[in-house]
Design an enzyme around this catalytic site. Sequence first.
Site, PDB file in Angstrom:
ATOM      1  CB  CYS A 175     -55.024 -71.771  43.780  1.00 49.94           C
ATOM      2  SG  CYS A 175     -54.947 -71.669  45.483  1.00 49.94           S
ATOM      3  CG  HIS A 217     -50.261 -70.498  41.914  1.00 47.25           C
ATOM      4  ND1 HIS A 217     -51.560 -70.589  41.301  1.00 47.25           N
ATOM      5  CD2 HIS A 217     -50.430 -70.751  43.585  1.00 47.25           C
ATOM      6  CE1 HIS A 217     -52.426 -70.396  42.264  1.00 47.25           C
ATOM      7  NE2 HIS A 217     -52.137 -70.774  43.704  1.00 47.25           N
ATOM      8  CD  GLU A 232     -50.584 -70.979  38.251  1.00 44.03           C
ATOM      9  OE1 GLU A 232     -50.431 -71.738  37.885  1.00 44.03           O
ATOM     10  OE2 GLU A 232     -51.860 -70.014  38.588  1.00 44.03           O
TER      11      GLU A 232
END
Lengths: 80, 223
Positions: free
Chosen positions: B86, B196, B198
């Site tokens: 990002c 993302h 994560e």
Amino acid sequence: MHARVTVTLKPGVLDPQGQAIVGSLASLGFSGIAGVRQGKVFDVALDKTDRAQAEAAVRDMCEKLLANTVIENYAIELRT
Amino acid sequence: MRTAVIQFPGSNRDRDMIAAITKISGRPPVVVWHKETALPEVDLVVLPGGFSYGDYLRSGAIAARAPIMEAVRAAADRGVLVLGVCNGFQILTEAGMLPGVLMRNATLRFVCREVRLEVVDTRSAFTSRYRKGEVIRCPVAHMDGNYFAEPETLKRIEDDHRVAFRYAAGTNPNGSIHDIAGIFNANRNVLGMMPHPENLIEPAHGGSDGRALFESLFDSVAA
């Protein structure tokens, strides 16, 4: 010495913000607008007095930070 | 695996990244402040998501010139793995470590939702645990994710198989050219991606499709 740096999108790069401004201007009743491209202006105050040195310094600033030359052009105007 | 997560003023996905790395690798990353000029000895450097410097000037532009970035660049040149997610992707393009640029979303709207990603290339330390062509779920949350590169740059990226992820058909959330969601550098040790991974690593997240990216990385270092 002062420098005014104008950063504009290169031709052909999509400018959705400019398009949104065209739409907004039209809704205000402005007609005959072929297009709007949004850009940025930086006024840089320099302690240099030599025009060539100032221009070289500002050009370096544009290349390294003020513009992203992948999508943006820049123009420099100097005044004392 | 030894990892470092870089923190900039305005980073906000750093904690998610630290949690994901710690959970999957069993070892917490070293957290490095952007004003540092040296990195610890690590196998992976992560530039997390967020709004470094409030997106002033251009997203990632100020962070890309932060003191730590010289060390990140030098580490990448030595072959250390670098992942930018990002805002981290925006920083890598602004730093010139990845080609192209991330412009304002074509919709002019902040987009925060789940998309589908096609895993385009698995020949990297980041993607080896996925299957080529596999479509995974992944969340996105950004205002400036509209990837753009000039035609000759784009051709080079495509010809060299440097597109890691594309938004699957109909899910491109930002207008990215060629539906590009993530790209490698020429040496394939730097990956930048807008989504993302994560944030999708365990059932409590509603899925774990992002987990294989981290497992790929840990495999590559263990190997």
